[in-house]
Design an enzyme around this catalytic site. Structure first.
Site, PDB file in Angstrom:
ATOM      1  NE  ARG A  37      -3.695  -0.060   2.076  1.00  0.00           N
ATOM      2  CZ  ARG A  37      -4.305   0.604   3.127  1.00  0.00           C
ATOM      3  NH1 ARG A  37      -4.396   0.017   4.507  1.00  0.00           N
ATOM      4  NH2 ARG A  37      -5.250   1.625   3.186  1.00  0.00           N
TER       5      ARG A  37
ATOM      6  CD  GLN B 245     -13.326   7.236   7.760  1.00  0.00           C
ATOM      7  OE1 GLN B 245     -13.922   6.211   7.836  1.00  0.00           O
ATOM      8  NE2 GLN B 245     -14.051   7.572   6.464  1.00  0.00           N
TER       9      GLN B 245
ATOM     10  CG  HIS C  57      -8.545   5.181  10.270  1.00  0.00           C
ATOM     11  ND1 HIS C  57      -9.529   4.887   9.212  1.00  0.00           N
ATOM     12  CD2 HIS C  57      -9.104   5.395  11.523  1.00  0.00           C
ATOM     13  CE1 HIS C  57     -10.669   4.720   9.743  1.00  0.00           C
ATOM     14  NE2 HIS C  57     -10.542   5.011  11.324  1.00  0.00           N
TER      15      HIS C  57
ATOM     16  CB  SER D 203     -18.805   2.828   2.685  1.00  0.00           C
ATOM     17  OG  SER D 203     -17.850   2.414   3.835  1.00  0.00           O
TER      18      SER D 203
HETATM   19  N1  APR Z   1     -15.903   9.489  -5.913  1.00  0.00           N
HETATM   20  C1  APR Z   1     -16.516   9.737  -4.751  1.00  0.00           C
HETATM   21  N2  APR Z   1     -16.867   8.302  -3.863  1.00  0.00           N
HETATM   22  C2  APR Z   1     -16.367   7.292  -4.231  1.00  0.00           C
HETATM   23  C3  APR Z   1     -15.689   7.128  -5.271  1.00  0.00           C
HETATM   24  C4  APR Z   1     -15.527   8.287  -6.273  1.00  0.00           C
HETATM   25  N3  APR Z   1     -14.659   8.289  -7.511  1.00  0.00           N
HETATM   26  N4  APR Z   1     -15.228   5.991  -5.743  1.00  0.00           N
HETATM   27  C5  APR Z   1     -15.760   5.320  -4.369  1.00  0.00           C
HETATM   28  N5  APR Z   1     -16.514   6.271  -3.680  1.00  0.00           N
HETATM   29  C6  APR Z   1     -17.000   5.904  -2.467  1.00  0.00           C
HETATM   30  C7  APR Z   1     -17.861   4.499  -2.215  1.00  0.00           C
HETATM   31  O1  APR Z   1     -19.272   4.697  -2.884  1.00  0.00           O
HETATM   32  C8  APR Z   1     -17.922   4.307  -0.834  1.00  0.00           C
HETATM   33  O2  APR Z   1     -18.969   4.918  -0.265  1.00  0.00           O
HETATM   34  O3  APR Z   1     -16.222   5.827  -1.581  1.00  0.00           O
HETATM   35  C9  APR Z   1     -16.466   4.859  -0.511  1.00  0.00           C
HETATM   36  C10 APR Z   1     -15.579   4.016   0.093  1.00  0.00           C
HETATM   37  O4  APR Z   1     -15.914   3.319   1.114  1.00  0.00           O
HETATM   38  P1  APR Z   1     -14.975   2.275   1.553  1.00  0.00           P
HETATM   39  O5  APR Z   1     -14.273   1.500   0.659  1.00  0.00           O
HETATM   40  O6  APR Z   1     -15.565   1.774   2.915  1.00  0.00           O
HETATM   41  O7  APR Z   1     -13.696   3.637   2.364  1.00  0.00           O
HETATM   42  P2  APR Z   1     -14.033   4.107   3.922  1.00  0.00           P
HETATM   43  O8  APR Z   1     -15.202   4.568   3.933  1.00  0.00           O
HETATM   44  O9  APR Z   1     -12.758   5.012   3.807  1.00  0.00           O
HETATM   45  O10 APR Z   1     -13.341   3.020   4.860  1.00  0.00           O
HETATM   46  C11 APR Z   1     -13.373   3.381   6.065  1.00  0.00           C
HETATM   47  O11 APR Z   1     -12.718   1.407   6.678  1.00  0.00           O
HETATM   48  O12 APR Z   1     -11.455  -0.386   6.250  1.00  0.00           O
HETATM   49  C12 APR Z   1     -11.600   0.378   7.048  1.00  0.00           C
HETATM   50  O13 APR Z   1      -9.751   1.667   8.121  1.00  0.00           O
HETATM   51  C13 APR Z   1     -10.349   1.506   6.999  1.00  0.00           C
HETATM   52  O14 APR Z   1     -10.126   3.806   6.726  1.00  0.00           O
HETATM   53  C14 APR Z   1     -11.028   2.733   6.187  1.00  0.00           C
HETATM   54  C15 APR Z   1     -12.380   2.656   6.744  1.00  0.00           C
END
Ligand code: APR
Length: 225
Positions: A55, A85, A103, A171
Site C-alpha cells: 500500500r 480516514q 487512522h 461508506s
Molecule cells: N468518488 C466519490 N466517492 C467514491 C468514489 C469516487 N470516485 N469511488 C468510491 N467512492 C465511495 C464509495 O461509494 C464508498 O462509499 O467511497 C466509499 C469508499 O468506502 P470504503 O471502501 O468503505 O472506504 P472508507 O469509507 O474510507 O473505509 C473506512 O474502513 O477499512 C477501514 O480503516 C479502513 O479507513 C478505512 C475505513
C-alpha cells in the site's frame, strides 16, 4: 464559515488507490480486517508488513486528483478542519496544510515497545530495530481495528463548532467516523455527503451530491465562494 470535512477511500479512488469495499474486503485472499488488526500482526507480522509495504508503494506511485487539490484550495479561503480516514499522503501532496489522519499514515512507523515514531522506510519487515530503543518491535503507524483513532479530541471540537460538515468518499461503515455527521448535525451544522451512492449513514445528512469526487468536490468548493 467554519467547515469540517471527512474524507474516505473514495476521494483517492480516481488516483488509482483501491477502496476497501470495492475489493470486497480481500487482499491476497485474506480479509482486510485480518491483516489490519493487532491480532493479525501478532500472528503474522511478515504478512502484515507485506500488506502495508504494497500500500505504501501504491500510494507513493499515485498522484493527488482534482478533489484533493480543491480541498487544499478550500483551506486557503475558509476555516477548514480536514480529517481523513485515509493513510495515503495525497492531501498533503495536494497542498493541504493540516490533515488529521485519524487512522494513521503509511509514511509513519511506530515502535510498539517504546512508542517512538519516525518516517517509515519504503519497506518494513519484522525484526527491524527501533531507531530509539533498538528493540525489534516496529510496526506501521496505522490505527488497526480495535485501536483508538488519532486526533479525536480535535475532531469532536471541530464537529461541535462547524457551520458545515461534508463527508467525501466514505461508506459510513466504520465508527467513530460514521458518527461524525450525526454529531455535527445535533449541534446545528449543515451536513452534506459527496459520494457515488448513498452511504450507510445517509440519513444523517441534509443533502447528497452524487458523482465522482474529482468532479463534485471542485464544483462544491467553487460554490462556497
Ligand atoms: N468518488 C466519490 N466517492 C467514491 C468514489 C469516487 N470516485 N469511488 C468510491 N467512492 C465511495 C464509495 O461509494 C464508498 O462509499 O467511497 C466509499 C469508499 O468506502 P470504503 O471502501 O468503505 O472506504 P472508507 O469509507 O474510507 O473505509 C473506512 O474502513 O477499512 C477501514 O480503516 C479502513 O479507513 C478505512 C475505513
Amino acid at each position: 464559515m467554519r467547515i469540517a470535512v471527512l474524507t474516505g477511500a473514495g476521494i483517492s479512488a480516481e488516483s488509482g488507490l483501491a477502496t476497501f469495499r470495492a475489493v470486497d474486503g480481500l487482499w491476497e485472499s485474506h480479509r482486510i480486517e485480518d491483516v489490519a488488526t493487532p491480532e493479525g500482526f501478532a500472528a503474522d507480522p511478515a504478512l502484515v508488513h507485506r500488506f502495508y509495504n504494497m500500500r505504501r508503494a501504491n500510494a507513493a506511485a499515485a498522484r493527488p486528483n482534482a478533489a484533493h487539490l480543491a480541498l487544499a484550495d478550500l483551506a486557503r479561503r475558509h476555516d477548514l478542519t480536514l480529517v481523513t480516514q485515509n493513510v495515503d499522503d495525497l492531501h498533503e501532496r495536494a497542498g493541504s496544510p493540516a490533515v488529521i489522519h485519524m487512522h494513521g499514515t503509511l509514511n509513519g512507523a511506530l515502535c510498539a515497545a517504546c512508542g517512538h515514531r519516525w518516517a517509515a522506510p519504503a519497506v518494513m519487515a519484522p525484526g527491524d530495530p527501533c531507531p530509539a530503543c533498538a528493540r525489534p518491535a516496529t510496526r506501521p503507524d496505522i490505527v488497526w481495528f480495535g485501536e483508538m483513532p488519532y486526533g479525536l479530541d480535535r475532531i469532536w471540537e471541530a464537529l461541535e463548532t462547524a457551520d458545515l460538515f461534508a463527508a467525501i468518499g466514505t461508506s459510513g461503515n466504520v465508527y467513530p467516523a460514521a458518527g461524525f455527521a450525526q454529531h455535527a448535525r445535533r449541534r446545528g451544522a449543515e451536513c452534506l455527503e459527496l459520494n457515488l451512492e448513498a452511504s450507510a449513514n445517509a440519513r444523517d445528512f441534509h443533502r447528497r451530491i452524487v458523482g465522482p469526487a474529482s468532479r463534485t468536490v471542485p464544483e462544491w468548493v467553487a460554490s462556497l465562494g
